[in-house]
Design an enzyme around this catalytic site. Structure first.
Site, mmCIF file in Angstrom:
data_model
loop_
_atom_site.group_PDB
_atom_site.id
_atom_site.type_symbol
_atom_site.label_atom_id
_atom_site.label_comp_id
_atom_site.label_asym_id
_atom_site.label_seq_id
_atom_site.Cartn_x
_atom_site.Cartn_y
_atom_site.Cartn_z
ATOM 1 N N CYS A 99 -0.912 2.657 5.695
ATOM 2 C CA CYS A 99 -0.998 2.363 4.267
ATOM 3 C C CYS A 99 0.311 1.783 3.727
ATOM 4 C CB CYS A 99 -1.467 3.607 3.514
ATOM 5 S SG CYS A 99 -2.163 3.223 1.901
ATOM 6 N N HIS A 198 -5.733 7.297 6.515
ATOM 7 C CA HIS A 198 -5.023 8.580 6.527
ATOM 8 C C HIS A 198 -5.943 9.604 7.191
ATOM 9 C CE1 HIS A 198 -2.043 7.144 3.615
ATOM 10 N NE2 HIS A 198 -3.025 6.738 2.846
HETATM 11 N N1 GLN Z 1 1.588 2.410 -2.784
HETATM 12 C C1 GLN Z 1 0.656 1.718 -1.948
HETATM 13 C C2 GLN Z 1 -0.626 1.323 -2.660
HETATM 14 O O1 GLN Z 1 -1.059 1.990 -3.568
HETATM 15 C C3 GLN Z 1 0.358 2.538 -0.720
HETATM 16 C C4 GLN Z 1 -0.351 3.831 -1.026
HETATM 17 C C5 GLN Z 1 -0.482 4.714 0.181
HETATM 18 O O2 GLN Z 1 0.356 4.675 1.074
HETATM 19 N N2 GLN Z 1 -1.495 5.555 0.227
HETATM 20 O O3 GLN Z 1 -1.235 0.343 -2.300
#
Ligand code: GLN
Length: 261
Positions: A99, A198
């Site tokens: 992510c 995740h």
């Molecule tokens: N901040 C990034 C987004 O919202 C990644 C979020 C995350 O790692 N879950 O796209």
């Protein structure tokens, strides 16, 4: 780099910045799957501001919120093309980037002020703010055949969407959920695996852990993954019922919508 000679070195990068979504568990899974096979493994946790060892075997970069994500990218030499992770990858290390990690490893992403921020350029992809709602929920991905792993499941929670350039191929095709936002998820290049999954993704998909490990230590004997097979079957059933309006999740959605009217 490790205190234990001969041990496979696994670096968990900046869990104080990129630890919001439980992705640190990926480092534990990698180490434990080696130990179950009688091999030595050492997890080195590198907090932000600390020097990043460059001779480890596998690096784990997790998800995080926009500001810590930008801080992590800067500390890893974003825009310079020559940070510790660049040198580790040049030296043959494998990387799992989840992510925010995936976005950081790309060419650019959206910074906390909404403007373009430099990524590390280790993956040929660009992340921008998605136009629709934040992607939150279960994500099911049919993996790239080259990965040779079963269907991948996990959950996603991100606002960014990611477009791959010709130098990267997707980790897989999205069966349900959003992923990169254009029908595929993640990015693969060399020994780098990027994904929006995740879970931690390697706990839910141990085949992917072995894939990363075998890219640096060579072939590994199979382990009994019956527990995670049961979990996968259960998660796939949930994803299918969410996708089907006739399923229990669909019924729940319809009832909630009716109650709100
Ligand atoms: N901040 C990034 C987004 O919202 C990644 C979020 C995350 O790692 N879950 O796209």
């Amino acid at each position: 780099m490790t205190a234990t000679p001969g041990a496979v070195g696994i670096v968990l990068l900046y869990p104080d910045l990129l630890g919001t979504y439980g992705d640190s568990g990926n480092a534990t899974i990698l180490a434990q799957r080696l130990r179950w096979r009688g091999r030595e493994a050492e997890v080195v946790t590198v907090l932000s501001g600390d020097p990043v060892p460059e001779s480890a075997d596998v690096y784990v970069v997790g998800g995080g919120e926009d500001l810590p994500q930008a801080l992590a990218a800067r500390q890893l030499g974003a825009g310079s093309g020559n940070g510790p992770l660049h040198r580790a990858v040049e030296g043959g290390a494998a990387v799992l980037a989840v992510c925010a990690g995936l976005q950081i490893l790309g060419t650019s992403f959206v910074g906390p002020d909404g403007t373009r921020a430099d990524g590390l350029g280790l993956l040929d992809c660009v992340s921008v703010q998605g136009r629709g709602r934040r992607a939150v929920g279960e994500l099911v991905v049919e993996p790239d055949p080259g990965l040779d792993v079963p269907v991948l499941t996990g959950y996603e929670n991100h606002g960014g969407v990611t477009t791959l350039g010709p130098g990267a191929r997707p980790a897989g095709r999205v069966r349900s959920g959003v992923g990169n936002g254009d029908g595929v998820d993640g990015a693969l290049h060399g020994r780098i695996v990027g994904t929006y999954l995740h879970g931690p993704v390697l706990a839910r998909n141990p085949g992917l852990a072995d894939r990363l490990l075998s890219s640096v230590v060579g072939p590994l004997e199979a382990l009994d993954d019956a527990d995670s097979d049961v979990l996968r079957a259960e998660r796939l059933a949930v994803a299918a019922s969410q996708a089907s309006p006739a399923g229990p999740a669909g019924r729940r959605r319809r009832l909630l919508a009716r109650a709100r009217r």
